[in-house]
Write a protein that holds these residues in place. Structure first.
Motif, PDB file in Angstrom:
ATOM      1  N   THR A 103       0.865  -1.170   0.000  1.00  0.00           N
ATOM      2  CA  THR A 103       0.000   0.000   0.000  1.00  0.00           C
ATOM      3  C   THR A 103       0.903   1.222   0.000  1.00  0.00           C
ATOM      4  OG1 THR A 103      -1.631  -1.209   1.318  1.00  0.00           O
ATOM      5  CG2 THR A 103      -1.868   1.184   1.215  1.00  0.00           C
ATOM      6  N   VAL A 104       0.732   2.097  -1.001  1.00  0.00           N
ATOM      7  CA  VAL A 104       1.594   3.274  -1.122  1.00  0.00           C
ATOM      8  C   VAL A 104       0.859   4.510  -0.619  1.00  0.00           C
ATOM      9  CG1 VAL A 104       3.001   2.356  -2.997  1.00  0.00           C
ATOM     10  CG2 VAL A 104       0.924   3.590  -3.541  1.00  0.00           C
ATOM     11  N   TYR A 105       1.637   5.473  -0.108  1.00  0.00           N
ATOM     12  CA  TYR A 105       1.082   6.674   0.500  1.00  0.00           C
ATOM     13  C   TYR A 105       1.754   7.918  -0.056  1.00  0.00           C
ATOM     14  CZ  TYR A 105      -0.744   3.291   3.820  1.00  0.00           C
ATOM     15  OH  TYR A 105      -1.379   2.221   4.382  1.00  0.00           O
ATOM     16  N   THR A 106       1.025   9.028  -0.064  1.00  0.00           N
ATOM     17  CA  THR A 106       1.548  10.288  -0.606  1.00  0.00           C
ATOM     18  C   THR A 106       2.466  11.011   0.363  1.00  0.00           C
ATOM     19  OG1 THR A 106      -0.445  11.420   0.176  1.00  0.00           O
ATOM     20  CG2 THR A 106      -0.427  10.694  -2.120  1.00  0.00           C
ATOM     21  N   ASP A 107       2.365  10.708   1.660  1.00  0.00           N
ATOM     22  CA  ASP A 107       3.175  11.387   2.666  1.00  0.00           C
ATOM     23  C   ASP A 107       4.057  10.390   3.405  1.00  0.00           C
ATOM     24  OD1 ASP A 107       2.001  13.910   2.141  1.00  0.00           O
ATOM     25  OD2 ASP A 107       0.284  13.368   3.398  1.00  0.00           O
ATOM     26  N   THR A 108       5.073  10.902   4.089  1.00  0.00           N
ATOM     27  CA  THR A 108       5.903  10.048   4.933  1.00  0.00           C
ATOM     28  C   THR A 108       5.056   9.566   6.120  1.00  0.00           C
ATOM     29  OG1 THR A 108       6.688  11.967   6.167  1.00  0.00           O
ATOM     30  CG2 THR A 108       8.052  11.219   4.312  1.00  0.00           C
TER      31      THR A 108
ATOM     32  N   GLU B 183       0.982   8.187   5.595  1.00  0.00           N
ATOM     33  CA  GLU B 183      -0.181   9.070   5.693  1.00  0.00           C
ATOM     34  C   GLU B 183      -0.579   9.508   4.288  1.00  0.00           C
ATOM     35  OE1 GLU B 183      -1.262  10.965   8.763  1.00  0.00           O
ATOM     36  OE2 GLU B 183      -0.191   9.543  10.021  1.00  0.00           O
ATOM     37  N   GLY B 184      -1.854   9.665   4.051  1.00  0.00           N
ATOM     38  CA  GLY B 184      -2.359  10.132   2.767  1.00  0.00           C
ATOM     39  C   GLY B 184      -2.462   9.013   1.748  1.00  0.00           C
ATOM     40  N   VAL B 185      -3.629   8.898   1.142  1.00  0.00           N
ATOM     41  CA  VAL B 185      -3.875   7.849   0.148  1.00  0.00           C
ATOM     42  C   VAL B 185      -3.355   8.313  -1.200  1.00  0.00           C
ATOM     43  CG1 VAL B 185      -5.652   6.487  -1.006  1.00  0.00           C
ATOM     44  CG2 VAL B 185      -5.896   7.051   1.408  1.00  0.00           C
ATOM     45  N   SER B 186      -2.600   7.452  -1.859  1.00  0.00           N
ATOM     46  CA  SER B 186      -2.021   7.791  -3.164  1.00  0.00           C
ATOM     47  C   SER B 186      -2.970   7.347  -4.275  1.00  0.00           C
ATOM     48  CB  SER B 186      -0.661   7.117  -3.330  1.00  0.00           C
ATOM     49  OG  SER B 186      -0.111   7.475  -4.575  1.00  0.00           O
ATOM     50  N   GLU B 187      -3.601   8.323  -4.940  1.00  0.00           N
ATOM     51  CA  GLU B 187      -4.514   8.004  -6.033  1.00  0.00           C
ATOM     52  C   GLU B 187      -3.832   8.088  -7.394  1.00  0.00           C
ATOM     53  OE1 GLU B 187      -7.933  10.471  -5.598  1.00  0.00           O
ATOM     54  OE2 GLU B 187      -8.426   9.652  -3.641  1.00  0.00           O
ATOM     55  N   ARG B 188      -2.749   8.828  -7.498  1.00  0.00           N
ATOM     56  CA  ARG B 188      -2.053   8.990  -8.779  1.00  0.00           C
ATOM     57  C   ARG B 188      -0.659   8.393  -8.756  1.00  0.00           C
ATOM     58  NH1 ARG B 188      -3.889  13.864 -12.087  1.00  0.00           N
ATOM     59  NH2 ARG B 188      -6.000  14.115 -11.371  1.00  0.00           N
ATOM     60  N   LEU B 189      -0.416   7.533  -7.814  1.00  0.00           N
ATOM     61  CA  LEU B 189       0.853   6.839  -7.662  1.00  0.00           C
ATOM     62  C   LEU B 189       2.031   7.783  -7.482  1.00  0.00           C
ATOM     63  CD1 LEU B 189       0.405   3.803 -10.049  1.00  0.00           C
ATOM     64  CD2 LEU B 189       0.022   3.936  -7.598  1.00  0.00           C
ATOM     65  N   LYS B 190       1.776   8.895  -6.789  1.00  0.00           N
ATOM     66  CA  LYS B 190       2.837   9.782  -6.312  1.00  0.00           C
ATOM     67  C   LYS B 190       3.095   9.351  -4.882  1.00  0.00           C
ATOM     68  CE  LYS B 190       2.990  12.224 -10.048  1.00  0.00           C
ATOM     69  NZ  LYS B 190       4.099  12.122 -10.958  1.00  0.00           N
ATOM     70  N   ILE B 191       4.305   8.897  -4.572  1.00  0.00           N
ATOM     71  CA  ILE B 191       4.524   8.189  -3.313  1.00  0.00           C
ATOM     72  C   ILE B 191       5.683   8.757  -2.510  1.00  0.00           C
ATOM     73  CG2 ILE B 191       3.521   6.044  -4.170  1.00  0.00           C
ATOM     74  CD1 ILE B 191       6.371   5.051  -4.698  1.00  0.00           C
ATOM     75  N   ARG B 192       5.610   8.534  -1.184  1.00  0.00           N
ATOM     76  CA  ARG B 192       6.693   8.868  -0.273  1.00  0.00           C
ATOM     77  C   ARG B 192       6.946   7.745   0.741  1.00  0.00           C
ATOM     78  NH1 ARG B 192       8.520  13.951  -0.789  1.00  0.00           N
ATOM     79  NH2 ARG B 192       7.141  15.468  -1.727  1.00  0.00           N
ATOM     80  N   SER B 193       5.948   6.876   0.937  1.00  0.00           N
ATOM     81  CA  SER B 193       6.113   5.778   1.894  1.00  0.00           C
ATOM     82  C   SER B 193       5.266   4.591   1.445  1.00  0.00           C
ATOM     83  CB  SER B 193       5.730   6.223   3.320  1.00  0.00           C
ATOM     84  OG  SER B 193       4.403   6.702   3.362  1.00  0.00           O
TER      85      SER B 193
END
Length: 104
Positions: free
Chosen positions: A82-87, A90-100
């Motif tokens: 499961t990928v997330y937009t924030d470290t 935190e934050g759901v990644s809908e466009r596959l922009k990821i940090r964690s």
């Protein structure tokens, strides 16, 4: 002879139970690959080899010090990722922009 057979059956049964009970895995097996732009503006690739299970992993190279998130994740592990937009996952990644990422 009957006691020997009964004892042997009990020992074999206990041995089968020990083999059949799953043990928790501490890490997934495989690679998680992603791309990102470095702070200097260069395209780079990062990966996690056999990442830990049920633990949030902040992706190296694209933490809070980098304004650009990572992209193009490829999960080549034996677990769901499961990928997330924030470290801090935190934050759901809908466009596959990821940090964690976290592995289940």
């Amino acid at each position: 002879m009957r006691r020997l057979r009964s004892g042997l059956t009990a020992v074999l049964g206990a041995g089968l139970l020990l083999v059949a009970v799953p043990t928790p895995a501490s890490a997934t097996t495989g690679l998680f690959h992603y791309s990102y732009t470095t702070v200097e503006g260069y395209e780079a690739s990062g990966f996690l080899r056999n990442p830990p299970n049920e633990t949030c992993v902040n992706l190296p190279g694209i933490g809070q010090e980098n304004t650009e998130p990572g992209h193009s994740p490829q999960n080549r592990t034996d677990a769901w990722a499961t990928v997330y937009t924030d470290t801090g996952c935190e934050g759901v990644s809908e466009r596959l922009k990821i940090r964690s990422v976290a592995f289940d």
